[in-house]
Motif scaffolding. Structure first.
Motif, mmCIF file in Angstrom:
data_model
loop_
_atom_site.group_PDB
_atom_site.id
_atom_site.type_symbol
_atom_site.label_atom_id
_atom_site.label_comp_id
_atom_site.label_asym_id
_atom_site.label_seq_id
_atom_site.Cartn_x
_atom_site.Cartn_y
_atom_site.Cartn_z
ATOM 1 N N GLY A 168 -43.673 -37.090 47.505
ATOM 2 C CA GLY A 168 -43.454 -38.144 46.269
ATOM 3 C C GLY A 168 -43.978 -39.181 47.517
ATOM 4 N N ASP B 89 -40.791 -31.999 47.852
ATOM 5 C CA ASP B 89 -41.083 -32.422 46.185
ATOM 6 C C ASP B 89 -41.307 -34.089 47.126
ATOM 7 O OD1 ASP B 89 -41.997 -31.106 45.007
ATOM 8 O OD2 ASP B 89 -40.555 -31.574 42.875
ATOM 9 N N TRP C 37 -37.225 -37.577 44.755
ATOM 10 C CA TRP C 37 -38.918 -37.976 44.318
ATOM 11 C C TRP C 37 -38.413 -39.520 44.887
ATOM 12 C CZ3 TRP C 37 -43.385 -36.054 43.479
ATOM 13 C CH2 TRP C 37 -44.558 -36.689 43.222
#
Length: 231
Positions: free
Chosen positions: A27, A23, A141
């Motif tokens: 991001g 992730d 993130w």
């Protein structure tokens, strides 16, 4: 916090770390895409802190960069995030009873965190998995979005890096074990067919909501097994 990590086994901690890494890549791509598309760096950073919803953020920024009105971007984000409402009912037991833990938990709720909760039946491990994944994803993130936003002006073609594929790949990996159950497979199949059929005709995000019709099959009780004593 120390007891939170001790509750989880090494395999779960490893999986959470891998999800956070994947992730973070997404991001960074989000921050880079937003800034390279013409938005000021603070926009993706503030959006990530306040919204914290990868798919909704990508959709909203896509609407704005394509010339859409901000109200349209907000509407698309709300439609996509509406899928989290049934998630909240499914994992309400891990959020605690205090209003501030429920509010914080609602903000940290993601597809990945919910997936970790649903794959375990032990209340303590469910609670620990949700908060470990939610907090880990929030930190990784947002840090990655900042780095991506700062590097956005120096990246030519973010799509060529293939970072956008990491997000669906992680979700697929988390969902695959659940597909061992027949009811879940049937529900997922029906939802996928409905979403694909509706995609050419409906705005982005609506087909995802229509895919929830697959839950009709998931909630059907399995046929009872025959009594071995009956001949």
């Amino acid at each position: 916090m120390h007891s939170l990590w001790r509750t989880l086994d090494r395999g779960t901690l490893r999986d959470i770390a891998l999800v956070c890494l994947a992730d973070a890549m997404v991001g960074a791509a989000f921050g880079a895409i937003a800034v390279s598309g013409g938005l000021p760096p603070w926009v993706p950073v503030v959006m990530s802190l306040l919204v914290f919803a990868g798919g909704a953020q990508f959709a909203a920024v896509g609407v704005v960069l394509s010339g859409g009105a901000p109200i349209a971007a907000v509407a698309v984000g709300l439609v996509l995030n509406a899928r989290l409402l049934p998630f909240g009912f499914a994992i309400g037991d891990v959020l605690g009873g205090r209003w501030w833990t429920r509010l914080t938990g609602a903000h940290l709720m993601t597809d990945e965190a919910v997936a970790f909760v649903l794959r375990d039946g032990d209340p303590r491990r469910r609670h620990a998995a949700f908060w470990a994944c939610g907090l880990g994803l929030f930190v990784s993130w947002n840090a990655a979005v900042v780095l991506g936003a700062l590097a956005g002006r120096g990246i030519g073609d973010t799509a060529a890096l293939g970072l956008d594929a990491a997000f669906p790949a992680v979700l697929l990996a988390l969902v695959l074990p659940a597909l061992a159950e027949r009811n879940v497979r049937n529900a997922a199949s029906l939802g996928a067919v409905v979403a694909v059929a509706a995609t050419p005709f409906l705005p982005a995000g609506v087909p995802v909501l229509l895919a929830l019709t697959g839950l009709v099959l998931a909630t059907r009780a399995p046929a009872p097994l025959p009594d071995p004593e009956v001949r």
